[in-house]
Scaffold this motif. Structure first.
Motif, short mmCIF file in Angstrom:
data_model
loop_
_atom_site.label_atom_id
_atom_site.label_comp_id
_atom_site.label_asym_id
_atom_site.label_seq_id
_atom_site.Cartn_x
_atom_site.Cartn_y
_atom_site.Cartn_z
N ASP A 13 0.83 -1.21 0.00
CA ASP A 13 0.00 0.00 0.00
C ASP A 13 0.86 1.26 0.00
OD1 ASP A 13 0.67 -1.07 2.53
OD2 ASP A 13 -0.85 0.15 3.52
N ASN A 39 7.50 -2.77 7.54
CA ASN A 39 7.01 -3.98 6.87
C ASN A 39 8.13 -5.00 6.67
OD1 ASN A 39 4.34 -3.21 6.62
ND2 ASN A 39 4.75 -2.06 4.74
N HIS A 82 3.27 -8.76 3.85
CA HIS A 82 3.97 -8.22 2.68
C HIS A 82 5.01 -9.16 2.08
CE1 HIS A 82 2.13 -4.23 3.27
NE2 HIS A 82 2.25 -4.51 4.55
N GLU A 164 -2.68 -0.97 15.91
CA GLU A 164 -2.40 -1.07 14.47
C GLU A 164 -0.88 -1.18 14.29
OE1 GLU A 164 -0.90 0.45 10.83
OE2 GLU A 164 -0.82 1.54 12.74
N ASP A 240 -2.24 2.99 3.14
CA ASP A 240 -1.33 4.13 2.99
C ASP A 240 -1.76 5.09 1.88
OD1 ASP A 240 0.13 2.99 4.99
OD2 ASP A 240 1.62 2.09 3.65
C1 BDR Z 1 0.02 -0.41 7.84
O1 BDR Z 1 0.97 -1.44 8.13
C2 BDR Z 1 1.61 -1.86 6.96
O2 BDR Z 1 1.48 -3.24 6.85
C3 BDR Z 1 0.98 -1.14 5.81
O3 BDR Z 1 1.95 -0.76 4.85
C4 BDR Z 1 0.32 0.06 6.44
O4 BDR Z 1 1.20 1.16 6.49
C5 BDR Z 1 -1.38 -0.95 8.04
O5 BDR Z 1 -1.57 -1.35 9.35
#
Ligand code: BDR
Ligand code: CA
Length: 310
Positions: A13, A39, A82, A164, A240
């Motif tokens: 993202d 990531n 990712h 998050e 993002d």
């Molecule tokens: C966020 O964490 C990453 O995995 C993504 O790139 C995004 O920035 C979402 O929680």
């Protein structure tokens, strides 16, 4: 033209955010891309940023590597989302054609902000380590930062039940950023989960068929598969990208001016964003928190931007 610095950890993202910001039709002037551990390791994130910029034909944008780990904690990566490269799915060179600058990402943030003739917008789509470090090293930069547009947090979590990923990776850094007094605009999971790249979206973008849109399609396919595996969702939220969609067309989002704090000491809720939507603390708001997005207009904007790469 608005001067921005993109501090990121690409990331599927994050890559979409870069692609939207760096398009010919975008009114954003990217002074620099800085990478941060998130990531994946910061070196992998730098490789990914360079590969994406190369496909965008934007080798003119300087890329610098930033912090290798959070302020206090050890690094931890989001391989489950990712992949091993941080950008699994498309086939990309292991050694990018473009080269990163030898200057440290934190120094780049400080210098670019100080040298800019107009206040700079920082766009943060990874953990907030680099930005916190820049503020610690050179506090006077606050005077030339217009705002920080952040993807992170929300009123629920994706890495723990309440935290998050971006905030959880470096809550100490996030707390410093939210206490900085700089205007902050937050795109948390509440809004980013409204923009799911499902089969329909992927099919729509696959019709565009240029180099950049095809990259996005490959990215979104992989992202969709890990979101199915990890969260049983039918599409990856393009988290993002919301930061750039907002800078391109703020009117498609609803925002609430509110008070936000970051928990960085409780073992249970480390990395949780406390968003005072009902104003229970009666504290001065320190952030604009996105609550909803017009999804139709958002997807149209992304489609038009991808088409501009033809
Ligand atoms: C966020 O964490 C990453 O995995 C993504 O790139 C995004 O920035 C979402 O929680
Ligand atoms: Ca990211």
């Amino acid at each position: 033209y608005k001067n921005i610095i993109m501090d990121c950890d690409p990331g599927h993202d994050d890559a979409v955010a870069l692609i939207l910001a760096g398009a010919k039709i975008s009114p954003l002037n990217i002074l620099a891309v800085t990478t941060v551990a998130g990531n994946q390791s910061v070196d992998k994130n730098t490789i990914n940023a360079l590969n994406v910029l190369d496909i965008m034909n934007r080798g003119d944008i300087p890329v610098s590597t930033g912090a290798t780990r959070p302020l206090i904690k050890e690094a931890s990566f989001a391989e489950s989302i990712h992949g091993e490269s941080g950008l699994d799915g498309p086939t990309l060179p292991k050694v990018p054609t473009l080269k990163a600058s030898s200057k440290h990402g934190v120094s780049v943030i400080i210098d670019e902000v100080q040298q800019s003739t107009q206040p700079v917008t920082l766009v943060a789509t990874g953990p907030l380590t680099n930005i916190a470090m820049a503020l610690i090293q050179e506090p006077s930069i606050v005077n030339n930062i217009k705002e920080i547009v952040i993807m992170g947090g929300g009123t629920f979590g994706n890495w723990t039940p309440t935290a998050e990923f971006n905030i959880w990776v470096d809550a100490e850094a996030a707390r410093r950023v939210f206490e900085s007094g700089i205007p902050i605009i937050v795109f948390g999971l509440d809004v980013t989960h409204q923009l799911l790249a499902d089969d329909q979206v992927i099919h729509r973008f696959s019709q565009i068929n240029n180099k950049v849109s095809n990259l996005v399609v490959d990215l979104l396919k992989f992202f969709k598969s890990t979101y199915k595996e990890q969260f049983d969702m039918d599409g990856g939220p393009i988290h993002d990208a919301c930061t750039i969609l907002y800078l391109l067309k703020p009117e498609i989002f609803n925002l609430q001016h509110t008070h936000i704090q970051i928990e960085d000491s409780s073992p249970l809720t480390y990395g949780t964003m406390s968003v005072d939507l009902l104003n229970t603390y009666h504290k001065e708001p320190n952030a604009h928190f996105a609550t909803s997005v017009n999804t139709e207009l958002a997807w149209n904007l992304i489609e038009d931007t991808l088409k501009s790469y033809n």
